[in-house]
Scaffold this active site. Structure first.
Site, mmCIF file in Angstrom:
data_model
loop_
_atom_site.group_PDB
_atom_site.id
_atom_site.type_symbol
_atom_site.label_atom_id
_atom_site.label_comp_id
_atom_site.label_asym_id
_atom_site.label_seq_id
_atom_site.Cartn_x
_atom_site.Cartn_y
_atom_site.Cartn_z
ATOM 1 N N GLU A 175 -6.534 4.216 0.081
ATOM 2 C CA GLU A 175 -5.665 4.795 -0.967
ATOM 3 C C GLU A 175 -6.350 5.942 -1.692
ATOM 4 O OE1 GLU A 175 -3.876 2.906 0.362
ATOM 5 O OE2 GLU A 175 -3.774 0.841 -0.319
ATOM 6 N N ASN A 259 -3.300 2.079 6.435
ATOM 7 C CA ASN A 259 -2.297 3.136 6.314
ATOM 8 C C ASN A 259 -2.947 4.523 6.401
ATOM 9 O OD1 ASN A 259 -3.211 1.980 3.550
ATOM 10 N ND2 ASN A 259 -2.719 4.121 3.131
ATOM 11 N N ASP A 301 3.307 2.359 3.651
ATOM 12 C CA ASP A 301 2.018 1.690 3.398
ATOM 13 C C ASP A 301 1.974 0.319 4.066
ATOM 14 O OD1 ASP A 301 -0.527 1.236 2.429
ATOM 15 O OD2 ASP A 301 0.165 0.481 0.501
HETATM 16 O O1 LIG Z 1 -6.433 0.993 2.427
HETATM 17 C C1 LIG Z 1 -7.395 0.397 1.943
HETATM 18 O O2 LIG Z 1 -8.566 0.797 2.020
HETATM 19 C C2 LIG Z 1 -7.118 -0.904 1.277
HETATM 20 C C3 LIG Z 1 -8.164 -1.700 0.829
HETATM 21 C C4 LIG Z 1 -7.885 -2.948 0.234
HETATM 22 C C5 LIG Z 1 -9.094 -3.692 -0.214
HETATM 23 O O3 LIG Z 1 -10.207 -3.203 0.082
HETATM 24 O O4 LIG Z 1 -9.048 -4.727 -0.870
HETATM 25 C C6 LIG Z 1 -6.526 -3.372 0.148
HETATM 26 C C7 LIG Z 1 -5.531 -2.479 0.641
HETATM 27 N N1 LIG Z 1 -5.828 -1.290 1.188
HETATM 28 C C8 LIG Z 1 -4.137 -2.831 0.630
HETATM 29 O O5 LIG Z 1 -3.302 -2.036 1.079
HETATM 30 C C9 LIG Z 1 -3.735 -4.094 0.133
HETATM 31 O O6 LIG Z 1 -2.533 -4.428 0.137
HETATM 32 C C10 LIG Z 1 -4.720 -4.968 -0.350
HETATM 33 C C11 LIG Z 1 -4.601 -6.258 -0.861
HETATM 34 C C12 LIG Z 1 -5.870 -6.644 -1.178
HETATM 35 C C13 LIG Z 1 -6.287 -7.925 -1.729
HETATM 36 O O7 LIG Z 1 -7.498 -8.128 -1.864
HETATM 37 O O8 LIG Z 1 -5.412 -8.761 -2.039
HETATM 38 N N2 LIG Z 1 -6.741 -5.661 -0.864
HETATM 39 C C14 LIG Z 1 -6.066 -4.620 -0.357
#
Ligand SMILES: O=C(O)c1cc(C(=O)O)c2c(n1)C(=O)C(=O)c1cc(C(=O)O)[nH]c1-2
Length: 584
Positions: A175, A259, A301
């Site tokens: 992101e 994504n 996403d």
């Molecule tokens: O694109 C990324 O680098 C990234 C990293 C992470 C993360 O590192 O926890 C999440 C997400 N995206 C993501 O899209 C997401 O829904 C998400 C949920 C969580 C969580 O710990 O519940 N991490 C992440």
């Protein structure tokens, strides 16, 4: 009709649990059956442990011999707990002191999704993009490798994975427009052996002569550049923040990519390879052997990092070596794990962005009405950005042939804005509001038993909150999972009947595991400590406060006998339970 099977390697003793899934195949299945459907109602707390950190607790504790190993979310402290003594006192604590800057860079809470044990070491990623190995006996750091510059937005929350004398890790920061990669380190020294980017040119993505994907649109040169507008691939994300799996027969590792960046799609026309995809890579060299993209030009996403389960299944009457993958885009995929061909793609929950699946091309068919346009609001797209299932890993039982997964029942209202890239800051452009499929007060979650051969649910348990815990299946005909509001449940794997449940102090987004202690007793462990993406429900009636307690259960709460003792701490350092740096 026979059920599927999987390779249970590297489990040597069924009493230990030395990796997050218990095996290379990502099955989360245990042969232990002392706790079973007949006596599970006698399950009681044997002991608890708090690491004092108040970010989401997502990992499973690991057990080898007479010791349990637990790692906290930021500040990523690790603990060895002595299972030979009542209450499992601390043997050692290791404090790596990651940079607090990492907290502000993590998109979705300062979490850690897991850790691994191998060759006498506990190995895990730090939120500030380092990987550490700690000596299992002494708690001393053996090596520490810096993987990236956290100030540029690279963090690490994925679970380290050990196979074939190597540690496999990946980055977060999708992101924030970082460039996503997976890397292999030498388990003995921490030296980087290879690093493969998800997006970029062929050299970058380690695509060479061995690369033979099934679908023609995934063949060609420099696809990681040519499927992007000029200059956009550089910050094209494809982060690797989920779980790895490994097939020892082919020496291939498998993992998903996140994504594309930026999340807003109008700035990046094209398929945006290899974001929201799966790679099969040679574990020794990192060379890609095949790849497949779940959501071409991902506009919502939907990401692709959810786990790859390596199951051998009879598909159309023929045993196939498959990957079973529940994508955020709501398709349950069965892929041929030697070629990446889609054998089955069925919806495991409600979605309205895709009108069907084209098996000829291997692409989901997109409903044009659901494609985001700049500065326009789409009122109801299902699933939302976090999918009808996020990273929480399912379990497979060879007894029932079913896969058990935590899932959601939600949609989003979506508005897009154009964005510019500034290193270390959000590169996003999506604004959303999430709500239940069935209306404002409906269920946001469900727990599903899925038949991967037939491609439909065998049963479902509706849940008020998103189910973001992992699952554990055991030979005792049981499946365990937890809810965001703190219920830890044991259900009959055959029919979904809830046989036992207990409310824990915080919500559950951890992964249940089971082990046989040095006393010969079977235990079940789960962390309570809500956070991560489950936090999007904060404010809903009944959503619990944060916490940090590991619960360990046994029949009638039995635990090892003896006198309570305080353990010696190396260098006179007393373990600190109220971790500085943790948000209260
Ligand atoms: O694109 C990324 O680098 C990234 C990293 C992470 C993360 O590192 O926890 C999440 C997400 N995206 C993501 O899209 C997401 O829904 C998400 C949920 C969580 C969580 O710990 O519940 N991490 C992440």
């Amino acid at each position: 009709m026979p059920h599927g099977t999987f390779n249970p390697a590297p489990r040597k003793s069924s009493g230990d649990w030395t990796s997050q899934a218990g095996d290379f195949a990502n099955s989360r299945y245990s042969e232990l059956s002392d706790i079973n459907e007949k006596n599970v109602d006698q399950l009681k707390v044997a002991w608890t442990f708090s690491d004092g950190a108040l970010y989401g607790h997502e990992g499973a504790p690991l057990v080898q011999g007479d010791t349990m190993y637990v790692v906290s979310p930021f500040p990523n402290r690790s603990y060895a707990l002595d299972l030979t003594k009542p209450g499992a006192p601390i043997k050692w604590m290791y404090s790596p002191n990651p940079s607090p800057m990492a907290i502000g860079k993590a998109c979705c809470d300062a979490v850690l999704r897991g850790w691994a044990i191998g060759d006498g070491k506990l190995v895990y990623s730090l939120l500030d993009a380092h990987v550490v190995a700690v000596d299992l006996k002494t708690g001393k750091e053996v090596w520490r490798t810096e993987m990236a510059d956290v100030s540029k937005g690279v963090t690490m929350t994925s679970s380290a994975f050990i196979a074939d004398g190597k540690v496999f890790v990946g980055n977060s920061g999708g992101e924030l427009g970082v460039s996503g990669w997976a890397a292999a380190l030498d388990l003995a020294t921490g030296k980087e052996l290879w690093r493969a980017y998800s997006v970029g040119d062929d050299e970058h993505t380690l695509i060479g002569d061995r690369y033979k994907p099934f679908y023609p649109h995934l063949k060609g040169e420099d696809l990681g550049l040519k499927t992007w507008p000029k200059g956009m691939a550089q910050h094209g994300a494809g982060a690797v923040w989920g779980f790895f799996s490994y097939d020892p027969e082919t020496n291939l590792i498998f993992y998903g990519t996140s994504n594309p960046g930026p999340r807003v799609p109008v700035q990046r026309p094209g398929d945006n390879l290899f974001s929201s995809a799966v790679f099969a890579r040679d574990a020794d060299t990192g060379e890609a052997v095949w790849a497949y993209q779940f959501t071409p030009h991902d506009q919502w996403d939907y990401d692709g990092v959810n786990e790859m389960m390596l199951l051998d299944l009879p598909i159309n009457g023929k045993m196939r070596k498959t990957i079973v993958h529940f994508d955020r885009n709501t398709y349950a995929y069965v892929l041929d794990r030697e070629t990446g061909e889609v054998l089955k793609a069925d919806n495991f929950a409600y979605q309205n962005w895709s009108t069907g699946f084209d098996y000829e091309t291997g692409r989901p068919i997109v409903d044009p009405a659901m494609e985001p346009k700049p500065e326009k609001t789409l009122d109801r797209i299902c699933p939302p950005d976090i999918g009808q299932k996020d990273w929480e890993p399912p379990a497979y039982s060879p007894q029932t042939g079913l896969v058990y997964l935590g899932a959601f029942n939600i949609c989003m209202k979506l508005t897009n804005h154009k964005v510019s890239y500034i290193a270390g800051t959000p590169y996003d452009g999506m604004e959303m509001e999430r709500f239940s499929v069935d209306g404002p007060d409906g269920d946001w979650g469900q727990f599903i038993a899925w038949d991967p051969i037939e491609g439909h649910a065998a049963w479902r348990i509706p849940e008020k909150f998103m189910v973001m815990s992992g699952a554990l299946a055991t030979a005792g005909h049981l499946v365990f999972y937890g809810t965001s509001d703190g219920w830890f449940r044991a259900v009959d794997a055959r029919n979904g009947k809830v046989l036992w449940q207990q409310k824990l102090s915080s919500g559950i987004i951890g992964q249940p595991m089971t082990y046989r202690g040095p006393d010969g007793v079977q235990y079940i462990a789960i962390a309570s400590g809500v956070g991560g993406a489950a936090g999007v429900q904060a404010g809903r009636d009944g959503y619990p406060p944060r916490g940090s307690t590991l619960y360990v259960f046994s029949l009638n709460g039995k635990q090892v006998e003896g006198t309570h003792s305080s353990a010696a701490h190396p260098e006179g350092e007393a373990p600190q339970q109220g971790a500085p740096g943790s948000r209260g």
